[in-house]
Design a protein around this motif. Structure first.
Motif, short mmCIF file in Angstrom:
data_model
loop_
_atom_site.label_atom_id
_atom_site.label_comp_id
_atom_site.label_asym_id
_atom_site.label_seq_id
_atom_site.Cartn_x
_atom_site.Cartn_y
_atom_site.Cartn_z
N MET A 45 11.97 -18.41 13.76
CA MET A 45 10.57 -17.84 13.62
C MET A 45 9.42 -18.83 13.49
SD MET A 45 11.09 -14.62 13.02
CE MET A 45 9.88 -14.24 12.90
N ALA A 46 9.64 -20.20 13.32
CA ALA A 46 8.89 -21.38 13.62
C ALA A 46 8.60 -21.25 15.21
CB ALA A 46 9.12 -22.61 12.75
N GLY A 47 9.82 -21.04 15.67
CA GLY A 47 9.49 -21.45 17.16
C GLY A 47 8.82 -20.29 17.75
N MET A 48 8.98 -19.19 17.18
CA MET A 48 8.14 -17.84 17.86
C MET A 48 6.58 -18.17 17.58
SD MET A 48 10.02 -15.78 19.57
CE MET A 48 10.93 -17.28 20.00
N LYS A 49 6.16 -18.85 16.27
CA LYS A 49 4.97 -18.89 16.06
C LYS A 49 4.39 -20.07 17.05
CE LYS A 49 1.71 -18.89 12.60
NZ LYS A 49 1.03 -17.62 12.44
N THR A 50 5.05 -20.91 17.57
CA THR A 50 4.41 -21.87 18.42
C THR A 50 3.84 -21.23 19.80
OG1 THR A 50 6.51 -22.40 19.79
CG2 THR A 50 6.02 -23.62 17.65
N GLY A 97 -0.93 -21.55 15.12
CA GLY A 97 -1.02 -21.37 13.69
C GLY A 97 -0.48 -22.44 12.82
N GLU A 98 -0.43 -22.25 11.34
CA GLU A 98 0.34 -23.15 10.62
C GLU A 98 1.85 -22.73 10.42
OE1 GLU A 98 0.49 -25.03 6.16
OE2 GLU A 98 -0.98 -23.28 6.45
N LEU A 99 2.76 -23.46 10.59
CA LEU A 99 4.16 -23.16 10.33
C LEU A 99 4.52 -23.34 8.98
CD1 LEU A 99 5.60 -25.29 13.32
CD2 LEU A 99 4.99 -22.73 13.41
N THR A 100 4.13 -22.28 7.95
CA THR A 100 4.05 -22.32 6.61
C THR A 100 5.52 -22.83 6.24
OG1 THR A 100 4.59 -19.87 6.48
CG2 THR A 100 2.45 -20.84 6.36
#
Length: 104
Positions: A35-40, A44-47
């Protein structure tokens, strides 16, 4: 236990007891890493990673304090933190400083 980033305890005479440190290696699970990879893609912040590193700093600090207490310290001065990537999704965090006894 006083924890200070400065190299002295204001208004106090101190005796250095030695270097103390605490370290930990933390990782996120595969699902959160994905999911962090998708956020890139959207920004935005990788909470998940922020939370992981906050927890890692807390653990490293506690381990450093435990080591200082075992030396009979009243404070740790000159505290610094460092981090490094161990592998994708895993980070080492170290907290270190000088354990001191307050003489006044």
């Amino acid at each position: 236990m006083k924890l200070l980033t400065i190299d002295y305890v204001p208004g106090k005479e101190i005796e250095a007891l030695g270097l103390v440190r605490g370290t930990t290696v933390q990782t996120k699970n595969v699902g959160k890493d994905f999911m962090a990879g998708m956020k890139t893609l959207v920004g935005g912040e990788l909470t998940g990673y922020t939370e992981m590193l906050t927890e890692a700093r807390q653990i490293a600090t506690k381990r450093m304090v435990d080591e200082a207490e075992s030396l009979g310290a009243d404070a740790v001065i000159g505290i610094m933190y460092g981090s490094s990537a161990i592998m994708q999704g895993a980070a080492e965090v170290i907290a270190y400083g000088t354990a001191v006894k307050i003489l006044d």
